[in-house]
Design a protein around this motif. Structure first.
Motif, PDB file in Angstrom:
ATOM      1  N   HIS A  49       0.843  -1.199   0.000  1.00 15.12           N
ATOM      2  CA  HIS A  49       0.000   0.000   0.000  1.00 15.12           C
ATOM      3  C   HIS A  49       0.874   1.244   0.000  1.00 15.12           C
ATOM      4  O   HIS A  49       1.922   1.260   0.620  1.00 15.12           O
ATOM      5  N   GLY A  50       0.406   2.259  -0.673  1.00 17.24           N
ATOM      6  CA  GLY A  50       1.139   3.528  -0.633  1.00 17.24           C
ATOM      7  C   GLY A  50       2.264   3.604  -1.648  1.00 17.24           C
ATOM      8  O   GLY A  50       3.207   4.387  -1.473  1.00 17.24           O
ATOM      9  N   PRO A  53       2.463   7.444  -3.538  1.00 14.73           N
ATOM     10  CA  PRO A  53       3.150   8.541  -2.869  1.00 14.73           C
ATOM     11  C   PRO A  53       4.669   8.313  -2.781  1.00 14.73           C
ATOM     12  O   PRO A  53       5.453   9.259  -2.920  1.00 14.73           O
ATOM     13  N   ARG A  54       5.063   7.064  -2.544  1.00 16.70           N
ATOM     14  CA  ARG A  54       6.489   6.738  -2.471  1.00 16.70           C
ATOM     15  C   ARG A  54       7.202   7.075  -3.787  1.00 16.70           C
ATOM     16  O   ARG A  54       8.296   7.640  -3.800  1.00 16.70           O
ATOM     17  N   GLN A  57       7.446  10.742  -4.347  1.00 16.41           N
ATOM     18  CA  GLN A  57       8.510  11.319  -3.527  1.00 16.41           C
ATOM     19  C   GLN A  57       9.844  11.282  -4.289  1.00 16.41           C
ATOM     20  O   GLN A  57      10.584  12.260  -4.319  1.00 16.41           O
ATOM     21  N   ILE A  60       9.926  13.966  -7.045  1.00 17.89           N
ATOM     22  CA  ILE A  60      10.174  15.360  -6.654  1.00 17.89           C
ATOM     23  C   ILE A  60      11.569  15.530  -6.076  1.00 17.89           C
ATOM     24  O   ILE A  60      12.194  16.560  -6.236  1.00 17.89           O
ATOM     25  N   ASN A  76      -3.361  10.266  -3.924  1.00 18.04           N
ATOM     26  CA  ASN A  76      -2.298  10.537  -2.956  1.00 18.04           C
ATOM     27  C   ASN A  76      -1.010  10.938  -3.652  1.00 18.04           C
ATOM     28  O   ASN A  76      -0.321  11.862  -3.224  1.00 18.04           O
ATOM     29  N   ARG A  79      -1.225  14.395  -4.895  1.00 15.30           N
ATOM     30  CA  ARG A  79      -1.052  15.362  -3.801  1.00 15.30           C
ATOM     31  C   ARG A  79       0.426  15.643  -3.575  1.00 15.30           C
ATOM     32  O   ARG A  79       0.835  16.786  -3.372  1.00 15.30           O
ATOM     33  N   VAL A  80       1.230  14.565  -3.591  1.00 17.34           N
ATOM     34  CA  VAL A  80       2.670  14.741  -3.374  1.00 17.34           C
ATOM     35  C   VAL A  80       3.290  15.533  -4.530  1.00 17.34           C
ATOM     36  O   VAL A  80       4.049  16.478  -4.314  1.00 17.34           O
ATOM     37  N   THR A  83       2.789  19.263  -4.491  1.00 18.10           N
ATOM     38  CA  THR A  83       3.499  20.097  -3.516  1.00 18.10           C
ATOM     39  C   THR A  83       4.693  20.785  -4.163  1.00 18.10           C
ATOM     40  O   THR A  83       5.122  21.830  -3.708  1.00 18.10           O
TER      41      THR A  83
ATOM     42  N   PHE B  81       3.651   1.391   6.999  1.00 14.85           N
ATOM     43  CA  PHE B  81       2.482   1.422   6.116  1.00 14.85           C
ATOM     44  C   PHE B  81       2.536   2.562   5.096  1.00 14.85           C
ATOM     45  O   PHE B  81       1.548   2.851   4.443  1.00 14.85           O
ATOM     46  N   ASN B  82       3.686   3.193   5.010  1.00 15.95           N
ATOM     47  CA  ASN B  82       3.851   4.307   4.069  1.00 15.95           C
ATOM     48  C   ASN B  82       2.826   5.410   4.272  1.00 15.95           C
ATOM     49  O   ASN B  82       2.408   6.065   3.326  1.00 15.95           O
ATOM     50  N   LEU B  85       5.311  10.541   4.852  1.00 18.71           N
ATOM     51  CA  LEU B  85       6.320  10.751   3.823  1.00 18.71           C
ATOM     52  C   LEU B  85       7.042  12.057   4.109  1.00 18.71           C
ATOM     53  O   LEU B  85       6.415  13.061   4.418  1.00 18.71           O
ATOM     54  N   ILE B  87       8.961  14.846   2.360  1.00 24.61           N
ATOM     55  CA  ILE B  87       9.347  15.422   1.075  1.00 24.61           C
ATOM     56  C   ILE B  87      10.155  16.677   1.377  1.00 24.61           C
ATOM     57  O   ILE B  87      10.225  17.099   2.532  1.00 24.61           O
ATOM     58  N   PRO B  88      10.808  17.242   0.376  1.00 32.27           N
ATOM     59  CA  PRO B  88      11.795  18.280   0.692  1.00 32.27           C
ATOM     60  C   PRO B  88      11.322  19.368   1.664  1.00 32.27           C
ATOM     61  O   PRO B  88      12.084  19.783   2.528  1.00 32.27           O
ATOM     62  N   ARG B  90       8.310  19.395   3.632  1.00 30.95           N
ATOM     63  CA  ARG B  90       7.329  19.107   4.685  1.00 30.95           C
ATOM     64  C   ARG B  90       7.159  17.606   4.916  1.00 30.95           C
ATOM     65  O   ARG B  90       7.692  16.796   4.165  1.00 30.95           O
ATOM     66  N   MET B  92       4.292  14.727   4.951  1.00 36.24           N
ATOM     67  CA  MET B  92       2.914  14.521   4.485  1.00 36.24           C
ATOM     68  C   MET B  92       2.339  13.277   5.137  1.00 36.24           C
ATOM     69  O   MET B  92       3.014  12.262   5.255  1.00 36.24           O
ATOM     70  N   PHE B  94      -0.860  10.381   5.221  1.00 39.92           N
ATOM     71  CA  PHE B  94      -1.934   9.762   4.438  1.00 39.92           C
ATOM     72  C   PHE B  94      -2.809   8.944   5.378  1.00 39.92           C
ATOM     73  O   PHE B  94      -2.566   7.759   5.585  1.00 39.92           O
ATOM     74  N   GLU B  96      -5.564   7.449   5.302  1.00 34.76           N
ATOM     75  CA  GLU B  96      -6.183   6.169   4.944  1.00 34.76           C
ATOM     76  C   GLU B  96      -5.193   5.013   4.943  1.00 34.76           C
ATOM     77  O   GLU B  96      -5.582   3.864   4.921  1.00 34.76           O
ATOM     78  N   LEU B  97      -3.898   5.321   4.965  1.00 33.32           N
ATOM     79  CA  LEU B  97      -2.915   4.240   5.043  1.00 33.32           C
ATOM     80  C   LEU B  97      -2.486   3.961   6.489  1.00 33.32           C
ATOM     81  O   LEU B  97      -1.823   2.986   6.778  1.00 33.32           O
TER      82      LEU B  97
END
Ligand code: SF4
Ligand code: SF4
Lengths: 112, 284
Positions: A49-50, A53-54, A57, A60, A76, A79-80, A83, B81-82, B85, B87-88, B90, B92, B94, B96-97
């Motif tokens: 899962h996920g 987004p990974r 990441q 970016i 998701n 969304r990433v 940003t 569960f990812n 995250l 990111i540069p 901030r 983030m 999720f 629902e995960l």
């Protein structure tokens, strides 16, 4: 501008992988000096899962400005990508990386 | 004893079977019907009673405090569960995960991820008749994750059920996580299908899921009377899957359904089918 292509192989004539989050490789083309860089995303197959987004990441973190893929990322992942203002272009499924790049230059890809 | 009623797709008559079977069996024995199809819990339309309890079901998720975060990235490493995250610019989240394991929150060196409760949905418990109770949980609008609400509802049910109560679980349609969450705690699963190519396709997916879970299951063919019936029946016979009842399509049933009424009280054929199911599964 750095352009990322979701792909199943490592060459400019490799097919575009229509999936985003689970695409095994990304070719990153830097238009500044025409250099190529590969992101190996194959470890993603073991993520249940996920994955989206990974993967986003990694995109970016590589400083990508344009992403070219097939179906487009899930919510998701989008969304990433948003940003850092990555422009997402879709509809390149079925093309090779080269063809997708030309389609991008000709403005033939759809904005996600 | 827990029986789950499930189907590979929506609209096969799963809820109709769940409410009618529950009310039918409750003429003789104690039954608790749990509507765990939390995105669309419709059982209350057919079974009206006196509400005895309701509660908000919360789950804990982290919240990021930007001001104190030092961007060390530990939270991302810790979350299996990812759901976090880095990111540069901030962190983030999720929701629902998130599995509410507290790891990121407790191990963040600057306590920048405090956990807070988020309403996942509301549980209602009603007495319908002397022998029938209904528990139905409703997912909060905008909530994407049904699993925490389902598992909290099942814990509540285990708390109220007496040893001689029969629990009937109305499962969410499909074969994804919410359906697994419901069926994994059942002793037996009834898969409801209809004689259409889509129904058949989704039945096969549901069967595969049950086999993977090593669950005892049987099949009810609903809205039968189509030429496609035989495709499903032959498939089940050749693979030794048990069809415990065929419920014929009837216009009258559709009318009663839209009026929010129970079918078996007015249609003898349906009462007969329910009693066949009860006998086959030794539920009576
Ligand atoms: S562990 Fe805490 S301090 Fe470190 S990045 Fe995550 S939220 Fe920030
Ligand atoms: S509470 Fe657990 S599952 Fe939720 S985000 Fe933190 S580490 Fe991940």
């Amino acid at each position: 501008m750095k352009i990322a292509f979701s792909t199943t192989g490592l060459e400019m004539n490799s097919p575009i992988d229509p999936r985003f989050g689970r695409s095994e490789y990304f070719i990153i083309l830097d238009e500044k000096d025409n250099s190529k860089q590969i992101i190996d995303n194959s470890a993603i197959t073991s993520v249940a899962h996920g994955a989206g987004p990974r993967t986003a990441q990694k995109i970016i973190e590589a400083g990508v400005g344009v992403l070219i893929t097939g179906n487009g990322p899930g919510n998701n992942a989008a969304r990433v990508l948003n940003t850092s203002g990555v422009r997402i272009l879709v509809g390149a499924g079925g093309m090779t990386v080269d063809e997708a790049y030309r389609a991008y230059k000709d403005n033939k890809l759809k904005q996600f | 004893m827990i029986i789950a009623i499930a189907s590979g797709k929506g609209g096969t008559g799963k809820t109709t079977l769940a409410v009618n079977l529950s009310a039918f069996l409750a003429e003789k024995r104690k039954v608790i019907l749990a509507d765990l199809d939390v995105e669309e819990p419709n059982s209350g339309i057919f079974l009206k009673g006196r509400q005895v309890h309701s509660e908000k079901i919360c789950r804990m998720i982290p919240e990021w405090i930007e001001r104190t975060c030092i961007m060390c990235g530990k939270c991302q490493e810790l979350c299996r569960f990812n759901a976090v995250l880095k990111i540069p610019d901030r962190i983030m989240l999720f929701p629902e995960l998130c599995h509410s394991c507290f790891a990121c929150s407790e191990l963040c060196p600057t306590s920048s991820l405090p956990m807070h409760g988020e309403t996942g949905g509301i549980l209602y418990h009603s007495i319908i008749s002397k022998k029938l109770q209904l528990v139905d949980s409703h997912l909060e609008i905008g909530q994407v994750s049904a699993v925490p609400l389902i598992s909290a509802t099942i814990s509540y049910l285990k708390g109220i059920a007496a040893s001689d109560d029969l629990l009937i679980f109305d499962s969410p349609p499909g074969t994804s996580c919410p359906m697994l969450e419901v069926t994994k705690s059942a002793e037996h699963v009834i898969l409801v299908t209809e004689p259409t190519p889509f129904g058949f396709h989704d039945l096969k997916l549901a069967i595969k899921t049950m086999e993977k879970l090593d669950k005892s299951f049987s099949i009810v063919l609903n809205q039968a009377g189509d030429e496609f019936d035989s495709t499903i029946i032959e498939f089940c016979h050749s693979a030794n899957y048990r069809i415990i009842a065929c419920i014929p399509y009837m216009r009258r049933a559709a009318e009663l359904y839209s009026a929010g009424r129970l079918l078996y009280q007015e249609i003898p054929v349906i009462r007969e089918a329910l009693s066949v199911i009860a006998n086959n599964l030794q539920l009576a």
